[in-house]
Design a protein around this motif. Structure first.
Motif, mmCIF file in Angstrom:
data_model
loop_
_atom_site.group_PDB
_atom_site.id
_atom_site.type_symbol
_atom_site.label_atom_id
_atom_site.label_comp_id
_atom_site.label_asym_id
_atom_site.label_seq_id
_atom_site.Cartn_x
_atom_site.Cartn_y
_atom_site.Cartn_z
ATOM 1 N N ARG A 41 0.927 -1.298 0.087
ATOM 2 C CA ARG A 41 -0.168 -0.186 0.192
ATOM 3 C C ARG A 41 1.097 1.082 -0.070
ATOM 4 N N VAL A 42 1.854 1.162 -0.692
ATOM 5 C CA VAL A 42 2.696 2.448 -0.855
ATOM 6 C C VAL A 42 3.619 2.468 -2.906
ATOM 7 N N ALA A 43 3.457 3.686 -3.188
ATOM 8 C CA ALA A 43 3.534 3.479 -4.467
ATOM 9 C C ALA A 43 4.919 3.455 -4.801
ATOM 10 N N VAL A 44 4.775 2.942 -6.235
ATOM 11 C CA VAL A 44 7.066 3.057 -6.491
ATOM 12 C C VAL A 44 7.273 5.362 -6.333
ATOM 13 N N PRO A 45 8.219 4.881 -5.661
ATOM 14 C CA PRO A 45 9.048 6.297 -5.267
ATOM 15 C C PRO A 45 8.990 6.457 -6.356
ATOM 16 N N GLN A 46 8.342 7.914 -6.651
ATOM 17 C CA GLN A 46 8.065 9.037 -7.789
ATOM 18 C C GLN A 46 9.226 10.085 -7.995
ATOM 19 N N ILE A 47 10.166 9.927 -9.163
ATOM 20 C CA ILE A 47 11.375 10.757 -9.513
ATOM 21 C C ILE A 47 10.958 11.978 -9.619
#
Length: 379
Positions: free
Chosen positions: A136-142
């Motif tokens: 329940r945590v998205a892929v980190p956004q660059i």
């Protein structure tokens, strides 16, 4: 408010300018509005928050060391921001969804991401280290601020599905000047999306001080979007927990989004490719060390009669074990086959990607046996 209320970076320094429940000395400051939100947090719970922060600080230090030793391509340090991240993520329910930037190591760790997943991207062996649906945590956004739009869209879906879950979007002070963040504010407010916008104001957008891009508190930017904005001492884990719980409850009952500005400080560089000594002085860093989030919580625990020596010892051992797991996981990662870069670009077969894959395969063939190494060998 006058200019005398600001320090050299433009930060408001008056104690009353943010919510604070534990001050820099570890003294508990009672607040009739926010105390009820943490009424269940006893000494044992505070000890767990302390443990969380110590472990993620140790993991962060190990990540920096791995990068300096050439084992990682890059690392974005979080030192100094542990209370902001741990206090907010521990306010979430299991069914809430977090959308982060590249610096929220603590959020991923607290949501159960394994050591390998924390370094995979920075090692360059995969574009993501975990399954977003599982944690329940998205892929980190660059891309700076893009996660605010993702969180808003997800939250709008929750509302249409009549769910009482919520979303939270993490971003820095610099991201508040990005179009994506402001567009997310518009949509979230218009559709009363159950999302909490969590801004970690760490005083520096790389080398630009927050006072240069905003002449007032960042929390006040919420006013123009008809949503509440609240400023909290981001180095006070208890206050962050209280404020985030309140904002999440507001979202769950259908009252829409909120903006939290957690006033904290980035103790290290923006990333390991940055040299902060070129744009900030030692006096500023020393002043913020006096506001260390871990030290103040330990002081509070000592005042409550907790065996802090035992707590420090047990926590340090747990932190060292976690760091050893991180290092072992990093060194054990295997380079993927070169052609796997084309996998999962689209859900369905795509002729453009297939053509590029074919061209790259022919290119690799020019190297003979070296190509087979690139298609499956480890480091």
């Amino acid at each position: 408010m006058t200019l005398s209320d600001r320090d050299a970076t433009g930060l408001l320094t008056r104690p009353e300018s943010f919510v604070q429940l534990v001050d820099e000395t570890g003294t508990r400051r009672h607040d009739a509005e926010f105390d009820p939100w943490v009424a269940d947090v006893d000494a044992a719970a505070l000890g767990r928050l302390y443990r969380d922060m110590v472990i993620v600080r140790r993991l962060d230090a190990e990540g920096v060391a791995l990068q300096r030793q050439g084992e990682l391509g890059l690392w974005p340090p979080l030192a100094g921001q542990e209370a902001a991240q741990i206090g907010s993520v521990r306010a979430l329910r299991d069914d809430d969804f977090a959308f982060t930037s590249y610096r929220e190591l603590a959020v991923a760790w607290a949501r159960g991401v394994a050591a390998e997943g924390l370094v995979t991207t920075w090692r360059g062996t995969a574009s993501s280290g975990w399954d977003p649906a599982a944690h329940r945590v998205a892929v980190p956004q660059i891309i700076i601020g893009a996660q605010a739009l993702h969180a808003t869209g997800y939250a709008m879906g929750l509302r249409w599905d009549h769910s009482d879950a919520a979303a939270i979007a993490y971003f820095g002070d610099g991201a508040t000047s990005e179009g994506d963040v402001n567009e997310a504010f518009v949509f979230a407010s218009s559709f009363e999306a159950p999302v909490v916008f969590f801004c970690q104001n760490n005083q520096w957008a790389i080398s630009e001080p927050v006072g240069l891009q905003s002449k007032q508190e960042l929390a006040r930017r919420a006013d123009g979007f008809a949503m509440p904005g609240i400023r909290v001492d981001g180095n006070d884990v208890l206050a962050v927990l209280a404020v985030t719980r309140m904002a999440l409850e507001r979202a769950r009952r259908g009252d829409g989004p909120s903006l939290i500005e957690a006033v904290t400080y980035r103790m290290g560089p923006h990333t390991t490719a940055d040299d902060p000594s070129r744009y900030r002085d030692d006096a500023e860093l020393a002043a913020w060390r006096e506001r260390d989030p871990i030290a103040r919580l330990l002081a509070l625990l000592e005042g409550l009669g907790v065996d802090v020596a035992g707590l420090e010892r047990e926590t340090a051992e747990a932190a060292d074990r976690a760091a050893a797991e991180l290092r072992a996981a990093c060194l054990g990662l295997v380079d993927p086959p070169a052609l796997s870069v084309f996998d999962h670009v689209y859900a369905e077969p795509n002729s453009h990607v297939a053509r590029q894959r074919e061209h790259y395969e022919r290119y690799l063939a020019l190297f003979g046996d070296e190509a087979s190494d690139q298609n499956g060998a480890g480091r």
